[in-house]
Design an enzyme around this catalytic site. Structure first.
Site, PDB file in Angstrom:
ATOM      1  N   HIS A  82       0.851  -1.184   0.000  1.00  0.00           N
ATOM      2  CA  HIS A  82       0.000   0.000   0.000  1.00  0.00           C
ATOM      3  C   HIS A  82       0.886   1.232   0.000  1.00  0.00           C
ATOM      4  O   HIS A  82       1.909   1.262   0.663  1.00  0.00           O
ATOM      5  CB  HIS A  82      -0.895   0.009   1.245  1.00  0.00           C
ATOM      6  CG  HIS A  82      -2.117   0.849   1.065  1.00  0.00           C
ATOM      7  ND1 HIS A  82      -3.318   0.321   0.641  1.00  0.00           N
ATOM      8  CD2 HIS A  82      -2.331   2.171   1.233  1.00  0.00           C
ATOM      9  CE1 HIS A  82      -4.220   1.280   0.561  1.00  0.00           C
ATOM     10  NE2 HIS A  82      -3.651   2.419   0.913  1.00  0.00           N
ATOM     11  N   ASP A 161     -13.675   3.370   7.081  1.00  0.00           N
ATOM     12  CA  ASP A 161     -12.640   4.038   6.284  1.00  0.00           C
ATOM     13  C   ASP A 161     -13.194   4.459   4.927  1.00  0.00           C
ATOM     14  O   ASP A 161     -12.874   5.530   4.437  1.00  0.00           O
ATOM     15  CB  ASP A 161     -11.421   3.133   6.086  1.00  0.00           C
ATOM     16  CG  ASP A 161     -10.408   3.811   5.159  1.00  0.00           C
ATOM     17  OD1 ASP A 161      -9.961   4.921   5.513  1.00  0.00           O
ATOM     18  OD2 ASP A 161     -10.126   3.283   4.079  1.00  0.00           O
ATOM     19  N   ARG A 168     -12.782  12.890   3.841  1.00  0.00           N
ATOM     20  CA  ARG A 168     -11.497  13.596   4.012  1.00  0.00           C
ATOM     21  C   ARG A 168     -11.011  14.172   2.696  1.00  0.00           C
ATOM     22  O   ARG A 168     -10.415  15.244   2.650  1.00  0.00           O
ATOM     23  CB  ARG A 168     -10.436  12.636   4.582  1.00  0.00           C
ATOM     24  CG  ARG A 168     -10.667  12.289   6.045  1.00  0.00           C
ATOM     25  CD  ARG A 168      -9.826  11.089   6.465  1.00  0.00           C
ATOM     26  NE  ARG A 168      -8.426  11.279   6.200  1.00  0.00           N
ATOM     27  CZ  ARG A 168      -7.611  10.332   5.730  1.00  0.00           C
ATOM     28  NH1 ARG A 168      -8.038   9.122   5.477  1.00  0.00           N
ATOM     29  NH2 ARG A 168      -6.349  10.602   5.524  1.00  0.00           N
ATOM     30  N   SER A 183      -6.393   4.809   8.387  1.00  0.00           N
ATOM     31  CA  SER A 183      -7.034   4.462   7.128  1.00  0.00           C
ATOM     32  C   SER A 183      -6.310   3.293   6.453  1.00  0.00           C
ATOM     33  O   SER A 183      -6.926   2.287   6.069  1.00  0.00           O
ATOM     34  CB  SER A 183      -7.017   5.701   6.219  1.00  0.00           C
ATOM     35  OG  SER A 183      -7.271   5.365   4.892  1.00  0.00           O
ATOM     36  N   LYS A 187      -7.526  -1.013   6.621  1.00  0.00           N
ATOM     37  CA  LYS A 187      -7.810  -1.787   5.405  1.00  0.00           C
ATOM     38  C   LYS A 187      -6.885  -2.995   5.299  1.00  0.00           C
ATOM     39  O   LYS A 187      -7.301  -4.081   4.926  1.00  0.00           O
ATOM     40  CB  LYS A 187      -7.593  -0.915   4.162  1.00  0.00           C
ATOM     41  CG  LYS A 187      -8.696   0.076   3.927  1.00  0.00           C
ATOM     42  CD  LYS A 187      -8.499   0.788   2.617  1.00  0.00           C
ATOM     43  CE  LYS A 187      -7.339   1.733   2.654  1.00  0.00           C
ATOM     44  NZ  LYS A 187      -7.650   3.144   2.479  1.00  0.00           N
TER      45      LYS A 187
HETATM   46  N1  URA Z   1      -4.086   6.018   1.400  1.00  0.00           N
HETATM   47  C1  URA Z   1      -5.099   5.553   2.160  1.00  0.00           C
HETATM   48  O1  URA Z   1      -5.580   4.443   1.965  1.00  0.00           O
HETATM   49  N2  URA Z   1      -5.556   6.340   3.127  1.00  0.00           N
HETATM   50  C2  URA Z   1      -5.047   7.548   3.385  1.00  0.00           C
HETATM   51  O2  URA Z   1      -5.499   8.187   4.295  1.00  0.00           O
HETATM   52  C3  URA Z   1      -3.994   8.035   2.576  1.00  0.00           C
HETATM   53  C4  URA Z   1      -3.528   7.241   1.593  1.00  0.00           C
END
Ligand code: URA
Length: 433
Positions: A82, A161, A168, A183, A187
């Site tokens: 990620h 999220d 956001r 966040s 996930k």
């Molecule tokens: N990527 C994400 O999944 N969440 C964030 O808050 C920023 C980048």
């Protein structure tokens, strides 16, 4: 308990209790807390921050807001990656197929564009027919069969999220360390991979602009992951200029496909190999970093990594002709060059401004409901350290408007040209284990 009191407490710098954080996350997920109160609280968190304990609780509350996926039916050690988000960041489309090409299962749940950064799912949808919504069973089957699947968050995976991310994005509360950590890690924890590699961006195009803040974010996420039983590694990589030369949805798919066909766009290739090497090391298929790197590099040259991309696209219903002939990807109506005003060397490229210029063209969303235009984007011709002469093109804007004035001035603002030669910034700043 009242949401109002929680907002006041955080606004005034207090530490929220576990009960208060769960009250907010549960209430917001169920729709009992309205967007305006959630926005006020996220803005208060933006200014006041959160302690490590609050961030860990926020992450767990977001995991608990939905289901967690059990990936135990997938054979092998599953790795996920990620990115914290950058401009021109198409690394997922390279490392997913690359890691799958050496037999390591990659189960990737991705998101949409956020702020000035593009989203993996939006980019993938440049490919006609490609499905990113799938059931858990399909997701697991695809990973088992093809070693790779890239999907959106399922309805019930960290739904808190999903809602907060969209909120956001349009309320200027993305670039907050605890909110990013919560966040991303919620996930990742909900989506069941055994190990996680985080690409934490730092610099002008990242949500965390300083190396110090990026390192703090990386450490926070690595701690959360390792404490909850997922082996987590973070690579802190440079985002002081866009990654590679292409920005925009179809543009980035094109550049990723070219890398998988062996094209040498050095920053993008190097970072992709670095992230992929850590993913395969966590999966314990190679005994050293060097061995991993060489095997992965070989698969960029021999077509195996590109074939894995083709397989992914076919398995998810996409039109693979668009990858075999990249001219078939969506294209904008006009190509508009933005030229240098003076001679010199590129000193800086404010990556966030390039991301915003791409958003103005229609590559990203300004409001939650905006449609993405997959064909528009930006091709950079000059990067930091490059020599330029006056009237030489710095970038080409791929636009559906003949004169995209707002994007032109944003790009001009992004480039700084100096008299003396500048070294390009280091690409990989640190690896945190
Ligand atoms: N990527 C994400 O999944 N969440 C964030 O808050 C920023 C980048």
């Amino acid at each position: 308990m009242r949401m109002y009191d929680i907002i006041v407490k955080k606004r005034d710098g207090g530490e929220l209790t576990e009960e208060e954080i769960y009250f907010f996350i549960e209430g917001y997920t169920k729709g009992e807390i309205p967007d305006y109160q959630a926005s006020a609280l996220t803005m208060a968190i933006y200014f006041q921050g959160m302690s490590q304990k609050e961030t860990a609780t926020l992450t767990q509350a977001m995991v608990d807001s939905g289901e967690t996926i059990d990936l135990s039916q997938i054979e092998g050690h599953i790795v996920d990656k990620h990115s914290t988000g950058g401009v021109g960041d198409k690394v997922t489309f390279i490392v997913g197929p690359l890691v799958a090409s050496v037999g390591v299962p990659v189960a990737k749940m991705s998101g949409r564009g956020l702020g000035h950064t593009g989203g993996t799912l939006d980019k993938l949808e440049s490919i006609e027919g490609l499905q990113i919504e799938m059931t858990k069973e399909q997701f697991i089957n695809n990973v088992n069969q093809h070693k790779l699947a890239v999907a959106g968050q399922t309805g019930n995976l960290a739904p808190a999220d999903k809602k907060l991310y969209a909120l956001r994005d349009v309320t200027a509360t993305v670039d907050s360390m605890p909110l990013i950590a919560g966040s991303i890690m919620s996930k990742k924890l909900a989506s069941g991979a055994d190990s996680i590699v985080l690409d934490v961006k730092t610099g002008s195009g990242a949500f965390m602009k300083s190396l110090e803040d990026s390192e703090a974010l990386a450490r926070e996420m690595v701690n959360i992951g390792n404490n909850l039983g997922r082996h987590t590694v973070a690579v802190i990589s440079d985002m002081n200029q866009p990654l590679g030369y292409e920005v925009g949805n179809a543009n980035e798919i094109k550049e990723a496909a070219q890398i998988l066909q062996g094209k040498k766009v050095m920053d993008l290739r190097e970072l992709s190999l670095e992230i992929a090497a850590h993913m395969t090391l966590l999966a314990e298929v190679f005994s050293s970093y060097e061995e991993a790197y060489q095997a992965l590099e070989a698969n960029l040259e021999n077509g195996k990594a590109f074939n894995a991309l083709r397989t992914l696209i076919e398995a998810q219903g996409g039109n693979v002709d668009m990858i075999d002939d990249l001219n078939k990807l969506p294209q904008a109506k006009y190509a508009v060059e933005v030229k240098a005003d003076t001679d010199g060397f590129v000193k800086e490229i404010d990556a966030e401004s390039i991301g915003v210029a791409a958003m103005y063209l229609g590559a990203g969303r300004a409001t939650k409901d905006d449609e993405i235009n997959h064909g528009v984007g930006i091709t950079l011709h000059k990067k930091i350290g490059d020599k330029v002469t006056a009237s030489e093109p710095l970038v080409t804007l791929h636009s559906d408007q003949e004169q995209p004035e707002a994007s032109i001035s944003k790009v001009k603002e992004a480039y700084t040209i100096a008299d003396e030669k500048i070294e390009a910034p280091a690409l990989i700043h640190k690896v945190i284990k």
